[in-house]
Motif scaffolding. Structure first.
Motif, PDB file in Angstrom:
ATOM      1  N   GLU A 211      53.374  53.676  46.593  1.00  9.23           N
ATOM      2  CA  GLU A 211      53.490  55.088  46.231  1.00  9.23           C
ATOM      3  C   GLU A 211      53.492  55.227  44.717  1.00  9.23           C
ATOM      4  O   GLU A 211      54.185  54.502  44.009  1.00  9.23           O
ATOM      5  N   THR A 212      52.699  56.187  44.224  1.00  6.10           N
ATOM      6  CA  THR A 212      52.653  56.457  42.795  1.00  6.10           C
ATOM      7  C   THR A 212      53.677  57.527  42.442  1.00  6.10           C
ATOM      8  O   THR A 212      53.673  58.622  43.014  1.00  6.10           O
ATOM      9  N   ILE A 213      54.565  57.217  41.500  1.00  8.90           N
ATOM     10  CA  ILE A 213      55.613  58.142  41.067  1.00  8.90           C
ATOM     11  C   ILE A 213      55.365  58.516  39.613  1.00  8.90           C
ATOM     12  O   ILE A 213      55.220  57.645  38.752  1.00  8.90           O
ATOM     13  N   ILE A 214      55.281  59.835  39.334  1.00 12.65           N
ATOM     14  CA  ILE A 214      55.284  60.301  37.957  1.00 12.65           C
ATOM     15  C   ILE A 214      56.757  60.511  37.595  1.00 12.65           C
ATOM     16  O   ILE A 214      57.388  61.442  38.090  1.00 12.65           O
ATOM     17  N   PRO A 215      57.345  59.640  36.772  1.00 14.81           N
ATOM     18  CA  PRO A 215      58.802  59.617  36.621  1.00 14.81           C
ATOM     19  C   PRO A 215      59.357  60.786  35.812  1.00 14.81           C
ATOM     20  O   PRO A 215      58.741  61.250  34.859  1.00 14.81           O
ATOM     21  N   ARG A 216      60.528  61.236  36.239  1.00 19.85           N
ATOM     22  CA  ARG A 216      61.311  62.228  35.504  1.00 19.85           C
ATOM     23  C   ARG A 216      62.671  61.606  35.174  1.00 19.85           C
ATOM     24  O   ARG A 216      62.945  60.473  35.540  1.00 19.85           O
ATOM     25  N   GLY A 217      63.549  62.348  34.544  1.00 20.00           N
ATOM     26  CA  GLY A 217      64.789  61.809  34.011  1.00 20.00           C
ATOM     27  C   GLY A 217      65.680  61.118  35.008  1.00 20.00           C
ATOM     28  O   GLY A 217      66.380  60.158  34.686  1.00 20.00           O
ATOM     29  N   THR A 218      65.674  61.578  36.281  1.00 18.60           N
ATOM     30  CA  THR A 218      66.596  61.021  37.271  1.00 18.60           C
ATOM     31  C   THR A 218      66.019  59.843  38.056  1.00 18.60           C
ATOM     32  O   THR A 218      66.757  59.194  38.800  1.00 18.60           O
ATOM     33  N   ASN A 219      64.712  59.583  37.927  1.00 21.30           N
ATOM     34  CA  ASN A 219      64.128  58.432  38.622  1.00 21.30           C
ATOM     35  C   ASN A 219      64.682  57.128  38.063  1.00 21.30           C
ATOM     36  O   ASN A 219      64.926  57.012  36.851  1.00 21.30           O
ATOM     37  N   ARG A 220      64.894  56.130  38.945  1.00 20.95           N
ATOM     38  CA  ARG A 220      65.413  54.829  38.516  1.00 20.95           C
ATOM     39  C   ARG A 220      64.346  53.741  38.627  1.00 20.95           C
ATOM     40  O   ARG A 220      63.480  53.792  39.500  1.00 20.95           O
TER      41      ARG A 220
ATOM     42  N   VAL B 204      55.139  56.342  32.036  1.00 23.08           N
ATOM     43  CA  VAL B 204      54.208  57.356  32.562  1.00 23.08           C
ATOM     44  C   VAL B 204      53.981  57.246  34.065  1.00 23.08           C
ATOM     45  O   VAL B 204      53.530  58.208  34.699  1.00 23.08           O
ATOM     46  N   ALA B 205      54.276  56.084  34.657  1.00 22.65           N
ATOM     47  CA  ALA B 205      54.066  55.950  36.100  1.00 22.65           C
ATOM     48  C   ALA B 205      54.844  54.749  36.630  1.00 22.65           C
ATOM     49  O   ALA B 205      55.086  53.777  35.906  1.00 22.65           O
ATOM     50  N   ILE B 206      55.227  54.849  37.896  1.00 21.12           N
ATOM     51  CA  ILE B 206      55.841  53.733  38.616  1.00 21.12           C
ATOM     52  C   ILE B 206      55.113  53.592  39.948  1.00 21.12           C
ATOM     53  O   ILE B 206      54.920  54.576  40.666  1.00 21.12           O
ATOM     54  N   LEU B 207      54.698  52.372  40.248  1.00 20.75           N
ATOM     55  CA  LEU B 207      54.099  52.071  41.551  1.00 20.75           C
ATOM     56  C   LEU B 207      55.153  51.350  42.377  1.00 20.75           C
ATOM     57  O   LEU B 207      55.590  50.260  42.027  1.00 20.75           O
TER      58      LEU B 207
ATOM     59  N   TYR C  50      54.585  51.499  34.284  1.00 18.60           N
ATOM     60  CA  TYR C  50      53.519  51.656  33.290  1.00 18.60           C
ATOM     61  C   TYR C  50      54.014  52.531  32.145  1.00 18.60           C
ATOM     62  O   TYR C  50      54.684  53.540  32.360  1.00 18.60           O
ATOM     63  N   PHE C  51      53.657  52.129  30.926  1.00 15.98           N
ATOM     64  CA  PHE C  51      54.153  52.781  29.728  1.00 15.98           C
ATOM     65  C   PHE C  51      52.994  53.085  28.779  1.00 15.98           C
ATOM     66  O   PHE C  51      51.990  52.364  28.762  1.00 15.98           O
ATOM     67  N   ILE C  52      53.145  54.149  27.999  1.00 10.95           N
ATOM     68  CA  ILE C  52      52.307  54.362  26.826  1.00 10.95           C
ATOM     69  C   ILE C  52      53.183  54.024  25.624  1.00 10.95           C
ATOM     70  O   ILE C  52      54.296  54.538  25.493  1.00 10.95           O
ATOM     71  N   ALA C  53      52.679  53.135  24.762  1.00 13.23           N
ATOM     72  CA  ALA C  53      53.513  52.620  23.678  1.00 13.23           C
ATOM     73  C   ALA C  53      52.759  52.573  22.358  1.00 13.23           C
ATOM     74  O   ALA C  53      51.544  52.335  22.318  1.00 13.23           O
ATOM     75  N   GLN C  54      53.518  52.804  21.273  1.00  9.64           N
ATOM     76  CA  GLN C  54      53.012  52.536  19.937  1.00  9.64           C
ATOM     77  C   GLN C  54      52.960  51.012  19.755  1.00  9.64           C
ATOM     78  O   GLN C  54      53.542  50.271  20.550  1.00  9.64           O
ATOM     79  N   PRO C  55      52.285  50.519  18.707  1.00  3.40           N
ATOM     80  CA  PRO C  55      52.163  49.061  18.538  1.00  3.40           C
ATOM     81  C   PRO C  55      53.512  48.331  18.572  1.00  3.40           C
ATOM     82  O   PRO C  55      53.642  47.295  19.243  1.00  3.40           O
ATOM     83  N   ASP C  56      54.550  48.858  17.885  1.00  2.81           N
ATOM     84  CA  ASP C  56      55.850  48.192  17.916  1.00  2.81           C
ATOM     85  C   ASP C  56      56.568  48.425  19.241  1.00  2.81           C
ATOM     86  O   ASP C  56      57.459  47.660  19.632  1.00  2.81           O
ATOM     87  N   GLY C  57      56.151  49.460  19.981  1.00  2.00           N
ATOM     88  CA  GLY C  57      56.750  49.738  21.286  1.00  2.00           C
ATOM     89  C   GLY C  57      56.326  48.751  22.351  1.00  2.00           C
ATOM     90  O   GLY C  57      57.049  48.534  23.332  1.00  2.00           O
ATOM     91  N   VAL C  58      55.150  48.134  22.185  1.00  3.90           N
ATOM     92  CA  VAL C  58      54.683  47.144  23.161  1.00  3.90           C
ATOM     93  C   VAL C  58      55.663  45.978  23.227  1.00  3.90           C
ATOM     94  O   VAL C  58      56.069  45.540  24.309  1.00  3.90           O
ATOM     95  N   ASP C  59      56.075  45.472  22.070  1.00  5.10           N
ATOM     96  CA  ASP C  59      57.047  44.379  22.032  1.00  5.10           C
ATOM     97  C   ASP C  59      58.372  44.802  22.662  1.00  5.10           C
ATOM     98  O   ASP C  59      59.023  44.014  23.352  1.00  5.10           O
ATOM     99  N   ARG C  60      58.773  46.048  22.418  1.00  7.54           N
ATOM    100  CA  ARG C  60      60.046  46.536  22.957  1.00  7.54           C
ATOM    101  C   ARG C  60      59.996  46.607  24.479  1.00  7.54           C
ATOM    102  O   ARG C  60      60.955  46.219  25.158  1.00  7.54           O
ATOM    103  N   VAL C  61      58.892  47.085  25.034  1.00  9.93           N
ATOM    104  CA  VAL C  61      58.749  47.165  26.494  1.00  9.93           C
ATOM    105  C   VAL C  61      58.801  45.777  27.106  1.00  9.93           C
ATOM    106  O   VAL C  61      59.488  45.546  28.111  1.00  9.93           O
ATOM    107  N   ILE C  62      58.078  44.828  26.509  1.00 13.29           N
ATOM    108  CA  ILE C  62      58.068  43.453  27.034  1.00 13.29           C
ATOM    109  C   ILE C  62      59.476  42.870  27.006  1.00 13.29           C
ATOM    110  O   ILE C  62      59.918  42.227  27.965  1.00 13.29           O
ATOM    111  N   HIS C  63      60.207  43.121  25.938  1.00 11.41           N
ATOM    112  CA  HIS C  63      61.591  42.622  25.836  1.00 11.41           C
ATOM    113  C   HIS C  63      62.472  43.249  26.918  1.00 11.41           C
ATOM    114  O   HIS C  63      63.236  42.542  27.601  1.00 11.41           O
ATOM    115  N   LEU C  64      62.362  44.567  27.112  1.00  8.19           N
ATOM    116  CA  LEU C  64      63.200  45.250  28.094  1.00  8.19           C
ATOM    117  C   LEU C  64      62.817  44.898  29.531  1.00  8.19           C
ATOM    118  O   LEU C  64      63.617  45.054  30.448  1.00  8.19           O
TER     119      LEU C  64
END
Length: 446
Positions: free
Chosen positions: A191-200, A184-187, A208-222
């Motif tokens: 500068e605050t960036i609202i990311p779109r498909g081409t942002n790296r 949902v956001a990259i600092l 920053y991410f919005i995640a379901q409960p199992d998604g939290v573990d996935r974000v931490i792993h990635l």
């Protein structure tokens, strides 16, 4: 909405600044003409010079027509008196900034609403609560739960070892086959960036991410991080924030508090029965080592000196402490926290200002938070029947580019929303929005 703010200091000015992006009628009251002139020169606000407890001054501010009065001067007594007088003169809602946390614990007994105060806030107590929230997880720098964790906002730093490094948002989505989180956001470089498909994702990005409960573990792993439990915490400074934090944290963690004033250290030892209080100068690296800084999972610096707090956090990082939090007085410092190595910098006045904002937002706002250093708010709305957001699928809604929907909680289950998602009444929608588009975002939920 007509909003009167008593006090043009950091809290009052920051609230007025954020509101200046929106269509509100704002009046600032202060006895300091220089502060008022500065505010008038930088913001679209009216000003009234004088004491906010004065009947004449409040009348000049047209208090009888005020939807909200916020008394945020540096004096507790002034804030309480201003709120009571303003309520009796016709202000619909009043909020008073206080320092004595006894008022918070005795709100119901005191029946403050009956005398004209709708809400009281303590920046010190709110800062301690924020510290407790930030300590939920060492692998992430920020976290906030919606509906008891059905969705979570989490922040991580991106380093060279992260599988996300140099991936576009679209490429990162291919790593998320379960569709259980969304960026949902990259600092980046303040500068605050609202990311779109081409942002790296880049090295040193704060993502920053919005995640379901199992998604939290996935974000931490990635992100290439490892989860670890916090057990031992060191607090530097017996300030009001330090005392409040120690009381909260000692219920769950092993807490040491270092205070250099000998008499104050003895007093704190009597007050904080579950905290080990050490008398000493926290700037002394030998002292920190003797007190086991190498064994700490988190280090919290909350002295009255911002520079001391920042430097001591850097010392803690050098001793392999995984989580550091620094209290700073200058709001501008928050923008540089990740760049210099401190995990999170907090400002108690900014936290108080963000708390007040829940009284200003339109629509059914269930929760509201901000991300430290990020120029955006995260709001949780409840969808009303026939509101604009229910009329089309997400991809066809013409939602503002400077905002992003992170997910929805429907019947107690969190979902990450894709383009074909259709919102329904009673859905709880999590949105990240830049200040300039808040009005448009709110219009979707009316």
């Amino acid at each position: 909405m007509r909003i009167i703010i008593a006090g043009a200091g950091e809290v009052g000015f920051h609230i007025a600044k954020l509101l200046s992006y929106e269509e509100h009628d704002i009046v600032l009251i202060d006895r300091d003409s220089e502060k008022l002139n500065y505010a008038a020169g930088h913001l679209d606000v009216a000003t009234v010079n004088g004491n906010s407890t004065s009947y004449r001054v409040l009348e000049e501010a047209n208090v009888s027509k005020a939807d909200l009065l916020i008394s945020a001067t540096s004096t507790e007594e002034t804030n309480i008196a201003t709120s009571i007088i303003a309520k009796n003169l016709g202000a619909k809602r009043t909020v008073a900034r206080i320092e004595n946390t006894e008022y918070l614990h005795s709100k119901d007994k005191l029946d403050l609403r009956n005398i004209g105060i709708d809400e009281i806030i303590s920046p010190e107590s709110l800062a301690a609560k924020e510290i407790q929230r930030l300590l939920k997880e060492t692998a992430i720098t920020d976290t906030f739960d919606f509906s008891k964790g059905m969705l979570s906002m989490i922040g991580v730093t991106i380093d060279e070892n992260s599988p996300l490094h140099n991936k576009t948002m679209a490429e990162a989505a291919s790593l998320n086959t379960e569709h259980n989180f969304v960026t949902v956001a990259i600092l980046r470089d303040n500068e605050t960036i609202i990311p779109r498909g081409t942002n790296r994702f880049m090295v040193n990005d704060h993502a920053y991410f919005i995640a379901q409960p199992d998604g939290v573990d996935r974000v931490i792993h990635l992100s290439g991080k490892e989860r670890s439990e916090i057990k031992n915490i060191m607090i530097l400074g017996g300030s009001k924030v330090g005392i409040n934090a120690a009381r909260r944290l000692s219920k769950k963690y092993n807490v040491k508090l270092i205070e250099k004033d000998k008499n104050k250290a003895f007093q704190l030892a009597d007050k904080l029965k579950e905290t080990l209080v050490i008398n000493g100068d926290g700037r002394d690296i030998n002292l920190l080592e003797d007190e086991g800084i190498n064994e700490m999972d988190a280090f919290i610096a909350v002295t009255g000196n911002s520079e001391t707090n920042i430097i001591s956090c850097l010392v803690a990082k050098n001793h392999q402490v995984r989580k550091t939090i620094s209290l700073v007085e200058n709001i501008d410092y928050i923008q540089i926290s990740q760049n210099i190595g401190v995990d999170t910098m907090i400002n108690k006045k900014l936290i108080a200002a963000n708390f007040i904002f829940r009284y200003i937002r339109k629509g059914e706002v269930l929760s509201l938070t901000s991300i430290h250093g990020v120029d955006a708010e995260i709001l949780e709305f409840e969808v009303q029947a026939n509101s604009m957001i229910t009329q089309k699928e997400l991809k066809d809604l013409d939602f503002p580019d400077s905002a992003i929907i992170g997910g929805v909680i429907r019947r107690g289950v969190g979902h990450v929303t894709l383009g074909n998602f259709q919102f329904q009444a009673k859905d709880r929608v999590v949105v990240l929005a830049r200040p300039q588009c808040i009005n448009k975002v709110e219009s979707f939920f009316k």
